[in-house]
Motif scaffolding. Structure first.
Motif, PDB file in Angstrom:
ATOM      1  N   GLU A  30       4.541  -0.102   4.551  1.00 36.13           N
ATOM      2  CA  GLU A  30       5.945   0.122   4.203  1.00 36.13           C
ATOM      3  C   GLU A  30       6.099   1.339   3.296  1.00 36.13           C
ATOM      4  OE1 GLU A  30       9.655  -2.258   2.023  1.00 36.13           O
ATOM      5  OE2 GLU A  30       7.778  -3.302   2.466  1.00 36.13           O
ATOM      6  N   VAL A  31       5.250   1.424   2.284  1.00 29.04           N
ATOM      7  CA  VAL A  31       5.310   2.549   1.339  1.00 29.04           C
ATOM      8  C   VAL A  31       4.994   3.876   2.041  1.00 29.04           C
ATOM      9  CG1 VAL A  31       4.128   3.608  -0.632  1.00 29.04           C
ATOM     10  CG2 VAL A  31       4.814   1.210  -0.727  1.00 29.04           C
ATOM     11  N   LEU A  32       3.929   3.880   2.837  1.00 24.45           N
ATOM     12  CA  LEU A  32       3.493   5.117   3.501  1.00 24.45           C
ATOM     13  C   LEU A  32       4.510   5.597   4.523  1.00 24.45           C
ATOM     14  CD1 LEU A  32      -0.277   4.211   3.938  1.00 24.45           C
ATOM     15  CD2 LEU A  32       0.684   5.932   2.397  1.00 24.45           C
ATOM     16  N   HIS A  33       5.174   4.655   5.190  1.00 23.14           N
ATOM     17  CA  HIS A  33       6.173   5.038   6.185  1.00 23.14           C
ATOM     18  C   HIS A  33       7.460   5.528   5.523  1.00 23.14           C
ATOM     19  CE1 HIS A  33       9.464   4.197   9.160  1.00 23.14           C
ATOM     20  NE2 HIS A  33       8.644   4.935   9.881  1.00 23.14           N
ATOM     21  N   GLU A  34       7.945   4.785   4.538  1.00 28.25           N
ATOM     22  CA  GLU A  34       9.231   5.112   3.931  1.00 28.25           C
ATOM     23  C   GLU A  34       9.174   6.360   3.052  1.00 28.25           C
ATOM     24  OE1 GLU A  34      10.799   1.771   1.855  1.00 28.25           O
ATOM     25  OE2 GLU A  34      11.177   0.595   3.685  1.00 28.25           O
ATOM     26  N   LYS A  35       8.082   6.535   2.307  1.00 33.49           N
ATOM     27  CA  LYS A  35       8.010   7.643   1.347  1.00 33.49           C
ATOM     28  C   LYS A  35       7.346   8.891   1.903  1.00 33.49           C
ATOM     29  CE  LYS A  35       8.389   5.007  -2.895  1.00 33.49           C
ATOM     30  NZ  LYS A  35       7.982   4.903  -4.325  1.00 33.49           N
ATOM     31  N   PHE A  36       6.505   8.724   2.943  1.00 36.95           N
ATOM     32  CA  PHE A  36       5.754   9.879   3.431  1.00 36.95           C
ATOM     33  C   PHE A  36       5.913  10.126   4.933  1.00 36.95           C
ATOM     34  CE2 PHE A  36       3.592   8.101  -0.278  1.00 36.95           C
ATOM     35  CZ  PHE A  36       3.572   9.199  -1.126  1.00 36.95           C
ATOM     36  N   GLY A  37       6.603   9.222   5.629  1.00 41.22           N
ATOM     37  CA  GLY A  37       6.824   9.412   7.065  1.00 41.22           C
ATOM     38  C   GLY A  37       5.591   9.181   7.910  1.00 41.22           C
ATOM     39  N   ILE A  38       4.585   8.504   7.363  1.00 42.22           N
ATOM     40  CA  ILE A  38       3.348   8.235   8.104  1.00 42.22           C
ATOM     41  C   ILE A  38       3.570   7.005   8.984  1.00 42.22           C
ATOM     42  CG2 ILE A  38       0.907   7.635   7.905  1.00 42.22           C
ATOM     43  CD1 ILE A  38       0.937   9.097   5.185  1.00 42.22           C
ATOM     44  N   ASN A  39       3.423   7.175  10.288  1.00 41.20           N
ATOM     45  CA  ASN A  39       3.763   6.089  11.206  1.00 41.20           C
ATOM     46  C   ASN A  39       2.570   5.514  11.980  1.00 41.20           C
ATOM     47  OD1 ASN A  39       3.837   8.677  12.381  1.00 41.20           O
ATOM     48  ND2 ASN A  39       4.955   7.945  14.153  1.00 41.20           N
ATOM     49  N   HIS A  40       1.372   6.052  11.757  1.00 40.08           N
ATOM     50  CA  HIS A  40       0.152   5.479  12.360  1.00 40.08           C
ATOM     51  C   HIS A  40      -0.887   5.346  11.248  1.00 40.08           C
ATOM     52  CE1 HIS A  40       0.873   5.683  16.835  1.00 40.08           C
ATOM     53  NE2 HIS A  40       1.936   6.282  16.339  1.00 40.08           N
ATOM     54  N   ILE A  41      -1.221   4.103  10.914  1.00 37.65           N
ATOM     55  CA  ILE A  41      -2.064   3.844   9.744  1.00 37.65           C
ATOM     56  C   ILE A  41      -3.267   2.987  10.124  1.00 37.65           C
ATOM     57  CG2 ILE A  41      -2.119   2.800   7.431  1.00 37.65           C
ATOM     58  CD1 ILE A  41       1.023   3.193   7.508  1.00 37.65           C
ATOM     59  N   THR A  42      -4.456   3.396   9.689  1.00 32.87           N
ATOM     60  CA  THR A  42      -5.675   2.617   9.892  1.00 32.87           C
ATOM     61  C   THR A  42      -6.364   2.451   8.543  1.00 32.87           C
ATOM     62  OG1 THR A  42      -5.942   3.570  12.094  1.00 32.87           O
ATOM     63  CG2 THR A  42      -7.843   2.436  11.159  1.00 32.87           C
ATOM     64  N   ILE A  43      -6.499   1.204   8.095  1.00 32.13           N
ATOM     65  CA  ILE A  43      -7.076   0.917   6.784  1.00 32.13           C
ATOM     66  C   ILE A  43      -8.330   0.059   6.931  1.00 32.13           C
ATOM     67  CG2 ILE A  43      -6.711  -0.207   4.549  1.00 32.13           C
ATOM     68  CD1 ILE A  43      -4.999   2.251   4.852  1.00 32.13           C
ATOM     69  N   GLN A  44      -9.397   0.450   6.241  1.00 28.67           N
ATOM     70  CA  GLN A  44     -10.619  -0.360   6.208  1.00 28.67           C
ATOM     71  C   GLN A  44     -10.690  -1.103   4.869  1.00 28.67           C
ATOM     72  OE1 GLN A  44     -14.352   1.307   7.649  1.00 28.67           O
ATOM     73  NE2 GLN A  44     -15.388   0.588   5.791  1.00 28.67           N
ATOM     74  N   PRO A  45     -10.657  -2.455   4.886  1.00 21.50           N
ATOM     75  CA  PRO A  45     -10.713  -3.218   3.633  1.00 21.50           C
ATOM     76  C   PRO A  45     -12.144  -3.328   3.095  1.00 21.50           C
ATOM     77  CG  PRO A  45     -10.535  -4.705   5.495  1.00 21.50           C
ATOM     78  CD  PRO A  45     -10.461  -3.320   6.061  1.00 21.50           C
ATOM     79  N   GLU A  46     -12.267  -3.321   1.761  1.00 20.10           N
ATOM     80  CA  GLU A  46     -13.580  -3.423   1.128  1.00 20.10           C
ATOM     81  C   GLU A  46     -13.493  -4.273  -0.140  1.00 20.10           C
ATOM     82  OE1 GLU A  46     -14.861   0.527   0.215  1.00 20.10           O
ATOM     83  OE2 GLU A  46     -15.132   1.109   2.307  1.00 20.10           O
TER      84      GLU A  46
END
Length: 303
Positions: A274-290
């Motif tokens: 939500e933050v990355l899309h609304e504030k930076f316009g990033i619409n494809h996100i891949t996150i690796q949890p650690e």
């Protein structure tokens, strides 16, 4: 690894048919200029016809790239062919700069070796070029504001329209005042403009092809915002890039403060999306949890 693809962002639909109309109009100009050049004895008109023919090839290249970019992803092409338009934009921008330097050469040569030609045909063909290229420019203007490939095609057509204006002014001044050097001066001005615009397009397309971080993205700001999310200890190993002009991608590792369940991590992920899309316009996100994983915790890591 948890991928996310947000397709809610509005995308401008590029009209490929406008390129087809523009190609047809430019073919008409090329044929008319060749015939006019032969009748009037104007080598300049025939040279301009060859220049316009190169633009036809550029438009065809843009059209093919536009069609290819619409191909669906497959097992062998997991991104489809979405970057085809970036390649077309790069090639067209490069040819735009080459054409500009050629025009400078021709302008200097014509300045020292002015030629007296049949101005009537030149004037009428210049008017044809202004009308045809002007209409093509209007067709592509809206798409050019949203698509780098279309902008490169648009700039080729816009340069042709400016060249036709210069030819018209030069033709009128040659006919009524016998001022033959004005054509060279106007051509030089147009060529310098093309170099400035072409270099900017070349720079933008190169950065996208090389996967540079977009100029409007500050990675430190992204880190600061994500670190505000409860449960995030550290965001690192970050990459941000444009796949094409419509898709802005981010991949990163997020280290959690606690050894949580994946269902709990999903809540962190949703907030990050939500933050990355609304504030930076990033619409494809891949996150690796650690969690307490022994790896490099630097924000930017050489793979």
């Amino acid at each position: 690894m948890e991928p996310h693809h947000d397709h809610s962002i509005h995308k401008h639909h590029v009209e490929g048919k406008n390129l087809v109309y523009s190609i047809f109009l430019n073919v008409v100009i090329v044929v008319a200029q060749i015939i006019g050049g032969i009748i009037s004895g104007s080598l300049a008109l025939i040279s301009d016809a060859l220049h316009n023919f190169s633009d036809v090839l550029s438009l065809l290249f843009s059209l093919v790239a536009h069609k290819l970019s619409r191909h669906k992803a497959s097992m062998h092409q997991t991104f489809g062919l979405k970057r085809a338009e970036l390649i077309a934009a790069f090639v067209n921008a490069f040819t735009l700069v080459i054409v500009a330097f050629y025009l400078i050469y021709e302008a200097i040569d014509r300045f020292f070796h002015p030629k007296e030609i049949g101005t009537e045909i030149v004037i009428w063909l210049a008017l044809l070029g202004i009308v045809a290229n002007g209409f093509s420019v209007l067709l592509l203007k809206k798409d050019a504001d949203h698509n780098l490939n279309m902008k490169s095609a648009y700039m080729h057509l816009f340069s042709d329209m400016l060249a036709s204006v210069a030819v018209l002014i030069g033709g009128l001044l040659m006919k009524y005042f016998h001022i033959y050097w004005i054509d060279s001066v106007l051509t030089l001005i147009i060529a310098i403009y093309l170099i400035i615009v072409g270099a900017d397009l070349l720079k933008k397309s190169t950065k996208m092809l090389m996967l540079f971080t977009p100029e409007n993205i500050d990675i430190n700001e992204i880190i600061a915002e994500v670190h505000k999310i409860k449960g995030v200890r550290n965001m690192h190993h970050i990459h941000v890039w444009h796949l094409n002009e419509e898709e802005l991608h981010l991949e990163a590792h997020i280290e959690c403060t606690d050894d949580i369940k994946m269902s709990e991590f999903n809540m962190i992920l949703e907030k990050a999306e939500e933050v990355l899309h609304e504030k930076f316009g990033i619409n494809h996100i891949t996150i690796q949890p650690e969690f307490r994983r022994e790896d490099d915790k630097d924000f930017i890591v050489q793979d």
